[in-house]
Write a protein that holds these residues in place. Structure first.
Motif, PDB file in Angstrom:
ATOM      1  N   HIS A  37       0.849  -1.202   0.000  1.00  0.00           N
ATOM      2  CA  HIS A  37       0.000   0.000   0.000  1.00  0.00           C
ATOM      3  C   HIS A  37       0.879   1.244   0.000  1.00  0.00           C
ATOM      4  O   HIS A  37       1.940   1.262   0.638  1.00  0.00           O
ATOM      5  N   PRO A  38       0.463   2.312  -0.707  1.00  0.00           N
ATOM      6  CA  PRO A  38       1.266   3.549  -0.737  1.00  0.00           C
ATOM      7  C   PRO A  38       1.506   4.164   0.641  1.00  0.00           C
ATOM      8  O   PRO A  38       2.544   4.793   0.865  1.00  0.00           O
ATOM      9  N   TRP A  39       0.558   4.016   1.578  1.00  0.00           N
ATOM     10  CA  TRP A  39       0.742   4.570   2.920  1.00  0.00           C
ATOM     11  C   TRP A  39       1.953   3.931   3.587  1.00  0.00           C
ATOM     12  O   TRP A  39       2.756   4.613   4.225  1.00  0.00           O
ATOM     13  N   LEU A  43       5.711   5.122   5.113  1.00  0.00           N
ATOM     14  CA  LEU A  43       6.247   4.682   6.405  1.00  0.00           C
ATOM     15  C   LEU A  43       7.640   4.080   6.240  1.00  0.00           C
ATOM     16  O   LEU A  43       8.539   4.355   7.030  1.00  0.00           O
ATOM     17  N   ASN A  44       7.823   3.287   5.199  1.00  0.00           N
ATOM     18  CA  ASN A  44       9.115   2.665   4.947  1.00  0.00           C
ATOM     19  C   ASN A  44      10.187   3.722   4.677  1.00  0.00           C
ATOM     20  O   ASN A  44      11.346   3.571   5.093  1.00  0.00           O
ATOM     21  N   TYR A  66      11.827  -5.019   4.374  1.00  0.00           N
ATOM     22  CA  TYR A  66      10.415  -4.659   4.251  1.00  0.00           C
ATOM     23  C   TYR A  66       9.669  -5.812   3.588  1.00  0.00           C
ATOM     24  O   TYR A  66       9.952  -6.170   2.441  1.00  0.00           O
ATOM     25  N   ARG A  67       8.744  -6.437   4.329  1.00  0.00           N
ATOM     26  CA  ARG A  67       8.021  -7.604   3.826  1.00  0.00           C
ATOM     27  C   ARG A  67       6.519  -7.369   3.981  1.00  0.00           C
ATOM     28  O   ARG A  67       5.970  -7.496   5.071  1.00  0.00           O
ATOM     29  N   ALA A  68       5.849  -7.038   2.890  1.00  0.00           N
ATOM     30  CA  ALA A  68       4.427  -6.688   2.937  1.00  0.00           C
ATOM     31  C   ALA A  68       3.560  -7.792   2.335  1.00  0.00           C
ATOM     32  O   ALA A  68       3.867  -8.286   1.245  1.00  0.00           O
ATOM     33  N   ASP A 222      -9.595   4.127   7.293  1.00  0.00           N
ATOM     34  CA  ASP A 222      -8.280   3.749   6.791  1.00  0.00           C
ATOM     35  C   ASP A 222      -7.890   4.712   5.678  1.00  0.00           C
ATOM     36  O   ASP A 222      -8.627   5.653   5.376  1.00  0.00           O
ATOM     37  N   ALA A 223      -6.742   4.466   5.044  1.00  0.00           N
ATOM     38  CA  ALA A 223      -6.266   5.375   4.005  1.00  0.00           C
ATOM     39  C   ALA A 223      -6.863   5.075   2.634  1.00  0.00           C
ATOM     40  O   ALA A 223      -7.003   5.976   1.800  1.00  0.00           O
TER      41      ALA A 223
END
Length: 306
Positions: A37-39, A43-44, A66-68, A222-223
């Motif tokens: 997600h862009p949000w 944060l990253n 970073y593991r999404a 949420d965003a």
């Protein structure tokens, strides 16, 4: 200057042996958000800024993995957490999809003595883990109060829920409902669930506005939801007729405000959350006590303030 003084205080509290060992051996933190997600990209960015700052200030190198999850699914997220635990990182930085559903994997990390920090969410009850984020109830309250004022404190409203199991989304929704309950002439007629997907939010919002042609306004939890809502308002030709107060600061959300589709947004600060989550994780890795909660604040963004 204040940042330098604060870091100096942190270093003074850090054992010299740990500082010396840390400076030659990189610390590895695994950062696991709710979903791609862009949000979380914002944060990253903040997380890497903190890692760079610590390296420049202390000589301690920090690696951030970073593991999404591809979708906002707790099973997928738990699988990523479990695989991260198996690599024995120096810290886990997590945004929980479901505090009950995530509990078992978090207990496993505790058993392995892997420090954890949560961001944009709250830790499961009884877990002594630092949480980094905005006051979620305050954020939802700000959005709902702005919408109530925009619609003259009367009319039908709807709430886009986000991920219903996510503790921050749930808390925002509860506080939004409490605001609307204060006004006898405001009625919550529908709640959508977007599961952190803009496309799902758009479809949900379109369906709800068709079912409720007299809808006066929207808030979200949420965003993704408010972007989908704005797209649905624009596509239905209801800009200016159906009011929207959004959440967070995605570029698409800001464009909706510029275009007059949304009135404003109550935004948390993702870059700052990433930054302080890494600072907290670093302190935990050094064996130091960390705050129970780090409040990164809320920005109210309007067309004028843009």
């Amino acid at each position: 200057m204040k940042k330098a003084l604060f870091l100096g205080a942190l270093l003074a509290a850090t054992p010299l042996a740990a500082q010396a060992a840390g400076s030659s051996t990189p610390l590895r933190f695994v950062l696991i958000p709710k979903v791609v997600h862009p949000w979380f990209d914002k944060l990253n960015t903040g997380a890497h800024a903190a890692a760079d700052m610590i390296a420049k200030t202390t000589g301690q190198k920090i690696e951030i993995e970073y593991r999404a999850p591809q979708t906002a699914d707790v099973s997928s997220q738990n699988d990523i957490i479990e695989r991260a635990i198996a690599t024995h990182p120096d810290g886990l930085i997590l945004d929980l999809l479901d505090e009950k559903g995530n509990r078992a994997t978090m207990d496993e990390a505790i058993e392995q003595k892997i420090p954890m920090t949560v961001f944009d969410s709250l830790p499961p009850e009884g877990m002594n883990i630092t949480a980094v984020g905005a006051d979620f109830c305050e954020q939802g309250t700000i959005a709902a109060e702005r919408l109530a004022t925009l619609i003259g404190k009367k009319g039908e409203v709807a709430i886009m829920m986000g991920v219903p199991t996510a503790p921050n989304h749930t808390l925002r929704a509860e506080c939004e409902k409490k605001v609307f309950a204060k006004y006898p002439e405001i009625k919550v007629v529908a709640t959508g669930i977007d599961n952190d997907s803009i496309e799902t939010g758009q479809k949900q919002a379109s369906a709800i506005m068709q079912a409720h042609p007299n809808l006066a306004g929207w808030v979200a939890c949420d965003a993704s939801g408010p972007v989908g809502i704005g797209q649905a308002i624009r596509e239905s030709g209801k800009a200016g007729k159906v009011q929207e107060v959004g959440l967070d600061n995605l570029n698409d959300m800001l464009q909706l405000i510029k275009d007059g589709v949304a009135e404003s947004t109550a935004s948390s600060r993702p870059e700052m959350q990433g930054y302080w989550a890494v600072v907290s994780a670093w302190q935990s890795a050094m064996g130091q006590k960390t705050p129970k909660y780090i409040d990164t604040g809320i920005d109210v963004i309007t067309k004028k303030s843009l």
